[in-house]
Design a protein around this motif. Structure first.
Motif, PDB file in Angstrom:
ATOM      1  N   GLY A  11       0.908  -1.158   0.021  1.00 35.51           N
ATOM      2  CA  GLY A  11      -0.118   0.041  -0.041  1.00 35.51           C
ATOM      3  C   GLY A  11       0.808   1.463   0.012  1.00 35.51           C
ATOM      4  O   GLY A  11       0.496   2.076  -0.452  1.00 35.51           O
ATOM      5  N   ALA A  12       2.095   1.290   0.673  1.00 36.93           N
ATOM      6  CA  ALA A  12       2.787   2.418   0.899  1.00 36.93           C
ATOM      7  C   ALA A  12       3.577   2.589  -0.645  1.00 36.93           C
ATOM      8  O   ALA A  12       3.612   3.863  -1.126  1.00 36.93           O
ATOM      9  CB  ALA A  12       3.746   2.040   1.969  1.00 36.93           C
ATOM     10  N   THR A  13       3.668   1.515  -1.084  1.00 38.11           N
ATOM     11  CA  THR A  13       4.641   1.616  -2.436  1.00 38.11           C
ATOM     12  C   THR A  13       3.601   2.407  -3.656  1.00 38.11           C
ATOM     13  O   THR A  13       3.957   3.084  -4.311  1.00 38.11           O
ATOM     14  CB  THR A  13       5.005   0.322  -3.079  1.00 38.11           C
ATOM     15  OG1 THR A  13       5.873  -0.313  -2.013  1.00 38.11           O
ATOM     16  CG2 THR A  13       5.668   0.327  -4.217  1.00 38.11           C
ATOM     17  N   VAL A  14       2.473   1.651  -3.573  1.00 36.32           N
ATOM     18  CA  VAL A  14       1.531   2.321  -4.548  1.00 36.32           C
ATOM     19  C   VAL A  14       0.920   3.788  -4.323  1.00 36.32           C
ATOM     20  O   VAL A  14       1.089   4.572  -5.067  1.00 36.32           O
ATOM     21  CB  VAL A  14      -0.090   1.525  -4.332  1.00 36.32           C
ATOM     22  CG1 VAL A  14      -1.028   2.034  -5.322  1.00 36.32           C
ATOM     23  CG2 VAL A  14       0.241  -0.129  -4.683  1.00 36.32           C
ATOM     24  N   LEU A  15       1.010   4.037  -3.058  1.00 40.08           N
ATOM     25  CA  LEU A  15       0.533   5.509  -2.624  1.00 40.08           C
ATOM     26  C   LEU A  15       1.673   6.503  -2.911  1.00 40.08           C
ATOM     27  O   LEU A  15       1.484   7.453  -3.485  1.00 40.08           O
ATOM     28  CB  LEU A  15       0.362   5.490  -1.037  1.00 40.08           C
ATOM     29  CG  LEU A  15      -0.256   6.984  -0.517  1.00 40.08           C
ATOM     30  CD1 LEU A  15      -1.345   7.473  -1.042  1.00 40.08           C
ATOM     31  CD2 LEU A  15      -0.109   6.907   0.964  1.00 40.08           C
ATOM     32  N   LEU A  25       4.186  11.066  -5.178  1.00 38.48           N
ATOM     33  CA  LEU A  25       5.563  11.679  -5.141  1.00 38.48           C
ATOM     34  C   LEU A  25       5.535  12.359  -6.611  1.00 38.48           C
ATOM     35  O   LEU A  25       5.125  12.110  -7.712  1.00 38.48           O
ATOM     36  CB  LEU A  25       6.423  10.429  -4.995  1.00 38.48           C
ATOM     37  CG  LEU A  25       6.861  10.062  -3.565  1.00 38.48           C
ATOM     38  CD1 LEU A  25       7.580   8.925  -3.513  1.00 38.48           C
ATOM     39  CD2 LEU A  25       7.002  10.986  -2.562  1.00 38.48           C
ATOM     40  N   PRO A  26       6.530  13.334  -6.568  1.00 39.25           N
ATOM     41  CA  PRO A  26       6.854  14.091  -7.865  1.00 39.25           C
ATOM     42  C   PRO A  26       7.532  12.873  -8.674  1.00 39.25           C
ATOM     43  O   PRO A  26       8.084  11.842  -8.125  1.00 39.25           O
ATOM     44  CB  PRO A  26       8.021  15.356  -7.360  1.00 39.25           C
ATOM     45  CG  PRO A  26       7.678  15.312  -5.856  1.00 39.25           C
ATOM     46  CD  PRO A  26       7.063  13.964  -5.497  1.00 39.25           C
ATOM     47  N   ALA A  27       7.579  13.594  -9.868  1.00 41.21           N
ATOM     48  CA  ALA A  27       8.122  12.281 -10.874  1.00 41.21           C
ATOM     49  C   ALA A  27       9.484  11.838 -10.604  1.00 41.21           C
ATOM     50  O   ALA A  27       9.785  10.707 -10.625  1.00 41.21           O
ATOM     51  CB  ALA A  27       8.166  12.963 -12.213  1.00 41.21           C
ATOM     52  N   SER A  44      10.193   4.724  -5.259  1.00 41.28           N
ATOM     53  CA  SER A  44       8.989   4.528  -4.525  1.00 41.28           C
ATOM     54  C   SER A  44       9.078   2.863  -3.895  1.00 41.28           C
ATOM     55  O   SER A  44       8.614   2.722  -2.781  1.00 41.28           O
ATOM     56  CB  SER A  44       7.876   4.649  -5.313  1.00 41.28           C
ATOM     57  OG  SER A  44       7.854   3.695  -6.454  1.00 41.28           O
ATOM     58  N   VAL A  45       9.704   2.140  -4.562  1.00 35.80           N
ATOM     59  CA  VAL A  45       9.790   0.420  -3.905  1.00 35.80           C
ATOM     60  C   VAL A  45      10.712   0.605  -2.907  1.00 35.80           C
ATOM     61  O   VAL A  45      10.507   0.030  -1.834  1.00 35.80           O
ATOM     62  CB  VAL A  45      10.494  -0.433  -5.299  1.00 35.80           C
ATOM     63  CG1 VAL A  45      10.639  -1.601  -4.631  1.00 35.80           C
ATOM     64  CG2 VAL A  45       9.403  -0.364  -6.435  1.00 35.80           C
ATOM     65  N   LEU A  46      11.859   1.059  -2.832  1.00 34.42           N
ATOM     66  CA  LEU A  46      12.708   1.337  -1.764  1.00 34.42           C
ATOM     67  C   LEU A  46      11.986   2.228  -0.565  1.00 34.42           C
ATOM     68  O   LEU A  46      11.968   1.571   0.485  1.00 34.42           O
ATOM     69  CB  LEU A  46      14.004   1.849  -2.069  1.00 34.42           C
ATOM     70  CG  LEU A  46      14.970   1.992  -1.104  1.00 34.42           C
ATOM     71  CD1 LEU A  46      15.796   0.498  -0.726  1.00 34.42           C
ATOM     72  CD2 LEU A  46      16.444   2.737  -1.549  1.00 34.42           C
ATOM     73  N   LEU A  47      11.521   3.214  -0.813  1.00 34.13           N
ATOM     74  CA  LEU A  47      10.693   3.871   0.349  1.00 34.13           C
ATOM     75  C   LEU A  47       9.559   3.221   0.872  1.00 34.13           C
ATOM     76  O   LEU A  47       9.449   3.177   2.152  1.00 34.13           O
ATOM     77  CB  LEU A  47      10.372   5.332  -0.324  1.00 34.13           C
ATOM     78  CG  LEU A  47      11.476   6.366  -0.468  1.00 34.13           C
ATOM     79  CD1 LEU A  47      10.709   7.460  -1.441  1.00 34.13           C
ATOM     80  CD2 LEU A  47      12.197   6.675   0.481  1.00 34.13           C
ATOM     81  N   GLY A 102      10.684  -6.386 -12.360  1.00 30.34           N
ATOM     82  CA  GLY A 102       9.714  -5.289 -11.884  1.00 30.34           C
ATOM     83  C   GLY A 102      10.194  -4.065 -11.482  1.00 30.34           C
ATOM     84  O   GLY A 102       9.353  -3.341 -11.322  1.00 30.34           O
ATOM     85  N   ILE A 103      11.341  -4.135 -10.745  1.00 30.71           N
ATOM     86  CA  ILE A 103      11.857  -2.872 -10.190  1.00 30.71           C
ATOM     87  C   ILE A 103      11.912  -1.896 -11.474  1.00 30.71           C
ATOM     88  O   ILE A 103      11.738  -0.569 -11.377  1.00 30.71           O
ATOM     89  CB  ILE A 103      13.213  -3.048  -9.795  1.00 30.71           C
ATOM     90  CG1 ILE A 103      12.967  -3.842  -8.313  1.00 30.71           C
ATOM     91  CG2 ILE A 103      13.932  -1.778  -9.453  1.00 30.71           C
ATOM     92  CD1 ILE A 103      12.432  -2.968  -7.137  1.00 30.71           C
ATOM     93  N   VAL A 104      12.512  -2.368 -12.656  1.00 28.27           N
ATOM     94  CA  VAL A 104      12.783  -1.473 -13.684  1.00 28.27           C
ATOM     95  C   VAL A 104      11.493  -1.182 -14.295  1.00 28.27           C
ATOM     96  O   VAL A 104      11.428   0.105 -14.736  1.00 28.27           O
ATOM     97  CB  VAL A 104      13.469  -2.531 -14.815  1.00 28.27           C
ATOM     98  CG1 VAL A 104      13.735  -1.671 -16.143  1.00 28.27           C
ATOM     99  CG2 VAL A 104      14.936  -2.657 -14.501  1.00 28.27           C
ATOM    100  N   ARG A 105      10.326  -1.789 -14.400  1.00 34.85           N
ATOM    101  CA  ARG A 105       9.361  -1.425 -14.616  1.00 34.85           C
ATOM    102  C   ARG A 105       8.707  -0.308 -13.577  1.00 34.85           C
ATOM    103  O   ARG A 105       7.932   0.432 -14.366  1.00 34.85           O
ATOM    104  CB  ARG A 105       8.400  -2.632 -14.890  1.00 34.85           C
ATOM    105  CG  ARG A 105       6.807  -2.387 -15.278  1.00 34.85           C
ATOM    106  CD  ARG A 105       6.884  -1.684 -16.779  1.00 34.85           C
ATOM    107  NE  ARG A 105       5.507  -1.418 -17.121  1.00 34.85           N
ATOM    108  CZ  ARG A 105       4.916  -0.348 -16.966  1.00 34.85           C
ATOM    109  NH1 ARG A 105       5.262   0.846 -16.194  1.00 34.85           N
ATOM    110  NH2 ARG A 105       3.693   0.034 -17.394  1.00 34.85           N
ATOM    111  N   ALA A 106       8.525  -0.637 -12.299  1.00 33.52           N
ATOM    112  CA  ALA A 106       8.273   0.280 -11.424  1.00 33.52           C
ATOM    113  C   ALA A 106       8.732   1.609 -11.525  1.00 33.52           C
ATOM    114  O   ALA A 106       8.080   2.735 -11.437  1.00 33.52           O
ATOM    115  CB  ALA A 106       8.132  -0.454 -10.015  1.00 33.52           C
ATOM    116  N   THR A 107      10.138   1.721 -11.553  1.00 37.30           N
ATOM    117  CA  THR A 107      10.843   3.111 -11.466  1.00 37.30           C
ATOM    118  C   THR A 107      11.000   3.862 -12.805  1.00 37.30           C
ATOM    119  O   THR A 107      11.124   4.974 -12.729  1.00 37.30           O
ATOM    120  CB  THR A 107      12.189   2.672 -10.945  1.00 37.30           C
ATOM    121  OG1 THR A 107      13.199   1.958 -11.624  1.00 37.30           O
ATOM    122  CG2 THR A 107      12.121   2.097  -9.392  1.00 37.30           C
TER     123      THR A 107
END
Length: 439
Positions: A188-192, A197-199, A205-208, A315-320
């Protein structure tokens, strides 16, 4: 070989591409840390599993941890940066390397039945087989239809999500409400964070999100920090003694080495799709498999396991949106540093399984979506393509969703049937090659 072919061989990823972008250390290091944090649980858990099963002394376990992280780091650097010319190593794509999950199980089976020295010999024999087959594997994949590759990617993603679920569930396989809550809070935190967050910050976001989950675990008493004995740890050559080469005992691992080439094919195509890189699939797959074999050889010399190129970081590459292969190369450098710095690996090993599992499930689900998007781009109104997709997914998902399905079969046959990616590839290719009967 024509000049054009030579150019492709020496520069697998051709033309300007985000995969070749250099971001600077201020952005590269945190992005590299994300890759390391997401994948590190696998190598560490592998070493602890082997140490506990074989009742190894603490010093040997630390040496194995060093060797495993070192092999992961070196392999990740080779796959990301590559070596040109005669060496033919590395895809030059943002990849990471891990011990193969099924390979670890087979290593323990051989070690329990015939001794760890025989298991090490099996790892080295499998690495040698990979070096021999790499050129042929690269040529064979030219004939794999796009529908088969797309279905393989879906199966890879589903299998990885299942692995992530295992991290959430823990060793007992029955997670409590706290574990589910931590995983859900992390996701939930990752999605939020990706939404608010700014671009520029969304890349982290994944690490945070994982940091939020870890902080919540600490606040609720579910974070236990382990203690390292000393600052440095070193690998030990042949910790189980001189390797014993028993071809019959090594057969299960040799079969795994062959069937894992199908997974390497899917991982390579998936990675190239996600980062938007134009590759020569046959040559690139050959380089990936050759690098897997070289890295396995390095690991085997220090008692480690068969290494494979992993899709965990895709997935990290896709997410970030960060596609640079130099980020994963930096992750490889971090892994090498962690291999020798005992407290760093111990700290990472302290991260709660539900937090890592929640993060992994989220990023692995993106792989499933990528495969589905590839399927959506095909002409599914064509009966042959439609049937190939259905048949491949059926054969690939059955052993993942029903892991005990083939327990009654002989071991060698069970190993092939239980590999979802392999069955997806074999059945999909046969279905795609079968022309419908004319009315």
């Amino acid at each position: 070989m024509t000049p054009a072919e030579s150019t492709v061989d020496d520069a697998v990823v051709s033309g300007p591409s985000p995969v070749d972008e250099r971001l600077g250390w201020r952005l590269t290091l945190p992005m590299a840390a994300q890759h390391v944090v997401v994948m590190i649980a696998g190598p560490i858990a592998t070493v602890f599993l082997i140490g506990g099963t074989l009742h190894l002394p603490e010093a040997t376990v630390r040496a194995l941890l060093c060797a495993t992280l070192l092999a992961c780091g070196v392999g990740t650097i080779l796959q990301s940066v590559g070596l040109p010319g005669w060496a033919g190593l590395g895809a030059r794509l943002p990849f990471v390397m891990l011990p193969g999950g099924a390979a670890v199980v087979l290593f323990l089976q051989i070690a329990t039945a015939s001794g760890p020295a025989t298991a090490t010999g099996a790892v080295l024999l499998t690495a040698a087989l990979g070096l021999v087959l790499a050129p042929f594997a690269g040529r064979i994949v030219r004939f794999v239809p796009p529908v088969v590759i797309a279905t393989m990617i879906v199966v890879i993603g589903v299998n990885l999500v299942k692995v992530a679920a295992g991290l959430i569930a823990g060793d007992a396989g029955k997670p409590g409400t706290a574990a589910i809550g931590l995983a859900a809070a992390t996701i939930g935190a990752t999605v939020l964070l990706q939404r608010v967050l700014p671009a520029g910050w969304r890349r982290g976001s994944v690490l945070l999100g994982m940091a939020v989950g870890t902080a919540l675990a600490a606040a609720t008493g579910h974070l236990t920090l382990r203690h390292a004995a000393g600052l440095l740890q070193l690998p030990e050559p042949f910790p189980f003694g001189t390797p014993r080469f028993d071809l019959l005992a090594a057969v299960p691992l040799l079969i795994f080495g062959i069937v894992s080439m199908a997974e390497a094919t899917g991982q390579t195509v998936l990675n190239a799709q996600v980062v938007g890189a134009q590759i020569d699939t046959g040559r690139t797959v050959g380089r990936v498999i050759r690098t897997d074999a070289i890295t396995s050889l390095l690991a085997g010399l220090f008692g480690g396991q068969t290494m494979i190129t992993s899709g965990e970081n895709i997935g990290i590459v896709r997410a970030t949106g960060v596609r640079s292969r130099y980020v994963t190369a930096a992750a490889g450098l971090l892994l090498v540093a962690m291999a020798f710095f005992a407290p760093m690996g111990t700290l990472i090993a302290s991260l709660p399984g539900p937090v890592i599992g929640g993060t992994a499930a989220y990023v692995f689900a993106m792989i499933v979506v990528t495969g589905l998007r590839m399927l959506g781009s095909l002409d599914l109104a064509d009966d042959r393509i439609f049937v190939a997709a259905v048949a491949g997914l059926t054969a690939g998902l059955l052993p993942i969703l029903g892991p005990g399905l083939y327990q009654g079969f002989p071991q060698a046959l069970r190993l092939v049937l239980s590999s979802g990616v392999t069955m997806c590839a074999v059945v999909g290719i046969i279905a795609a090659a079968t022309r419908p009967r004319r009315r």
